[in-house]
Design an enzyme around this catalytic site. Structure first.
Site, short mmCIF file in Angstrom:
data_model
loop_
_atom_site.label_atom_id
_atom_site.label_comp_id
_atom_site.label_asym_id
_atom_site.label_seq_id
_atom_site.Cartn_x
_atom_site.Cartn_y
_atom_site.Cartn_z
N SER A 21 0.81 -1.21 0.00
CA SER A 21 0.00 0.00 0.00
C SER A 21 0.85 1.27 0.00
CB SER A 21 -0.93 -0.04 1.21
OG SER A 21 -0.90 1.19 1.89
N LYS A 22 0.42 2.14 -0.86
CA LYS A 22 1.04 3.44 -1.03
C LYS A 22 1.12 4.20 0.30
CE LYS A 22 -0.76 7.04 -4.05
NZ LYS A 22 -1.36 7.23 -5.36
N ARG A 23 0.09 4.02 1.11
CA ARG A 23 -0.01 4.77 2.35
C ARG A 23 0.83 4.13 3.45
NH1 ARG A 23 -4.18 4.43 5.29
NH2 ARG A 23 -5.15 3.06 3.77
N LYS A 24 0.76 2.80 3.55
CA LYS A 24 1.37 2.14 4.71
C LYS A 24 2.81 1.69 4.50
CE LYS A 24 -2.99 -0.02 5.96
NZ LYS A 24 -3.62 -1.32 5.82
#
Ligand code: GLU
Length: 552
Positions: free
Chosen positions: A294-297
């Site tokens: 994930s891009k965020r995590k």
């Protein structure tokens, strides 16, 4: 009023599609050549999954003497970010994955099948949309977004499949005259595809990676030209991959469920569809749960992470190839010095489900990749990295001659050292070799078997007084350490020690450890003989002095 007149009313200036068919001739390539592409949207973040797709595409094209091109899909201008295209181009460059054709900077491109930026292809899409209208396979739709939302709500409350299809597709049943009337009255519209599909029928197709896949037919009258005059992804894909003469669409499997739309569009417009290869995403094991990177995590989801960490691009590519084709690993073992381009990459052999991202494995490959480099290469590459990310290391590396000696330790032979997996480890790996760092800092001295002040002092003193000679070859050097061990009452041979463990307190290896720890502050280093050669007498003397002073 007929379809042709309607088409002319909507797109009066569009060229006939023959113009484009003529301009973008079928490619003259050998039988079996794969023409494929990387088609990212410039949304500001190159994902490792994107790089993976691009690599798979490149290897497929290279292997078949085909073409790999870079097309920028910027038709969703709301999502576009500044420098988006530059980031994509530079990421490919960083990984030595430049395309044969397509964008080479934000504004420049190469190749005969361009423009390779979708926002510059508006005229082309409109020509093909006009053609669809002429065929009676597309029509203007005047429903406002609010009306479409209204339809969706009704469908939801009646618990029926949402979308603009069948009886719900209000505008498909307007007469041509009604359509023309509305247009002349200045009503706003978009262009929709008139789907001939039926949801109760199935289509089957063979994906290059996923195998035979079955779906219900598409029956949605999807939008092909939006209110801003630009195409949707679906339509742009069909027009572009037709005109750019793509043979294989290699893309993320989030598009798999759109295949029924795409095949139908190809069919209705009368073009041969390319082959599709849908790639599974790279997954991550998150406390036992498998999920997409994930891009965020996950910082490692961004391609920029690898550059910042100094993981060599070659290692990342080898790791990704390893995920792509499980036979790569054995091939690499058998052919450590060959270029990856010689590997017989096979699109058909990609795994159907998503591979787990394994950083340990990637770093291990990094060690192998770096171990194959010359001292000079390691010097150059770590310096480039340091200049951008680590000033202190860049400063250390200013002394090129000395740095090369350090990197040359245990390198060049057939068993080169494998202790660096990325450039961000270089500083820690070599810092003790620099007197200005080592002598001026407080050191920990992790002495082992021989750890009392008196014995250590004696070893260090005797060694310099009686045994050390900078002109010794390795054998003589080692014999001297044995002799020193003997003089101290320790076993000169490890074998001897093991046979009579009660007779000795320690053996020659333990004496070496004292010397090593005093010299470097570490128990684990590359070859100590080579280290001493590189350090030189003066430094050795200073280091032993320091070690003695810091004995507790
Ligand atoms: N622009 C699309 C994406 O980034 C490309 C998909 C494709 O390769 O066709 O997902």
């Amino acid at each position: 009023m007929d379809y042709k007149e309607l088409a002319n009313l909507i797109f009066p200036d569009a060229k006939p599609i023959e113009f484009y068919e003529e301009k973008y001739k079928p490619r003259d390539l050998k039988e079996g050549a794969i023409v494929t592409r990387f088609a990212p949207s410039p949304t500001g973040f190159v994902h490792i999954g994107g790089l993976y797709q691009a690599l798979v595409a490149i290897q497929s094209a290279k292997k078949t003497e085909g073409v790999f091109f870079l097309r920028v899909e910027d038709t969703d201008q709301k999502r576009e970010v500044e420098n988006g295209v530059t980031d994509i181009v530079n990421s490919l460059k960083d990984f030595d994955m430049e395309p044969d054709e397509g964008m080479i900077s934000d504004t420049e491109e190469k190749g005969k099948y361009g423009p390779y930026k979708q926002s510059l292809r508006k005229d082309i899409y409109q020509a093909f949309a006009k053609y669809m209208i002429e065929l009676g396979k597309a029509y203007p739709c005047f429903c406002t977004p609010e009306e479409v939302e209204e339809i969706r709500k009704k469908q939801e409350s009646a618990k029926i499949r949402p979308g603009y299809y069948g009886v719900w597709a209000k505008c498909r049943n307007l007469t041509l005259e009604e359509m023309a009337e509305k247009i002349k009255n200045g009503e706003k519209y978009i262009i929709r595809f008139k789907s001939p599909g039926r949801e109760d029928r199935k289509i089957k197709y063979k994906d290059v990676i996923k195998g035979v896949v079955e779906f219900p037919e598409n029956d949605q009258d999807i939008v092909i030209i939006k209110a801003d005059g630009l195409p949707t992804y679906h339509f742009a894909h069909v027009v572009d991959d037709h005109l750019m003469r793509t043979t294989h669409v290699i893309r993320s499997d989030e598009w798999l469920s759109s295949v029924p739309i795409h095949l139908q569009l190809f069919n209705e417009i009368g073009f041969k569809a390319p082959k599709y290869a849908h790639i599974s995403p790279i997954m991550k094991n998150d406390n036992g749960n498998k999920r997409k990177l994930s891009k965020r995590k996950d910082p490692e989801a961004a391609v920029s992470y690898y550059k910042e960490e100094g993981i060599p691009p070659q290692a990342v590519k080898e790791y990704l190839l390893n995920i792509a084709n499980s036979t790569f690993e054995n091939w690499r073992k058998a052919n450590p010095d060959k270029s990856i381009d010689e590997f017989d990459f096979n699109l058909n052999k990609m795994s159907v489900s998503g591979a787990l991202f394994d950083m340990v494995k990637l770093l291990d490959i990094g060690k192998n990749v770096i171990s194959r480099m010359t001292a000079e290469e390691i010097y150059e590459k770590s310096l480039i990295w340091a200049k951008e990310y680590d000033e202190e290391l860049a400063e250390m590396l200013k002394n090129k001659e000395y740095s090369l000696k350090i990197f040359g330790i245990e390198r060049g032979g057939n068993k080169p050292r494998k202790d660096i997996s990325k450039w961000s480890e270089v500083k820690e790996n070599i810092i003790y070799m620099f007197d200005n760092k080592f002598l001026n800092a407080k050191q920990e001295y992790p002495y082992q078997v021989i750890s009392d002040k008196e014995s250590i002092t004696k070893i260090l003193t005797l060694y310099l007084e009686k045994y050390y000679d900078e002109n010794d070859d390795k054998q003589e050097w080692f014999n001297k350490i044995k002799a020193l061990a003997g003089e101290m009452g320790y076993a000169e041979e490890v074998k001897e020690f093991k046979a009579n463990p009660d007779k000795y307190k320690a053996h020659v290896g333990d004496v070496s450890t004292v010397l090593r720890v005093a010299l470097t502050g570490r128990t684990n280093t590359p070859d100590m003989y080579e280290i001493m050669k590189v350090l030189g007498k003066e430094s050795i003397i200073k280091r032993f002095e320091k070690a003695k002073n810091e004995l507790k």
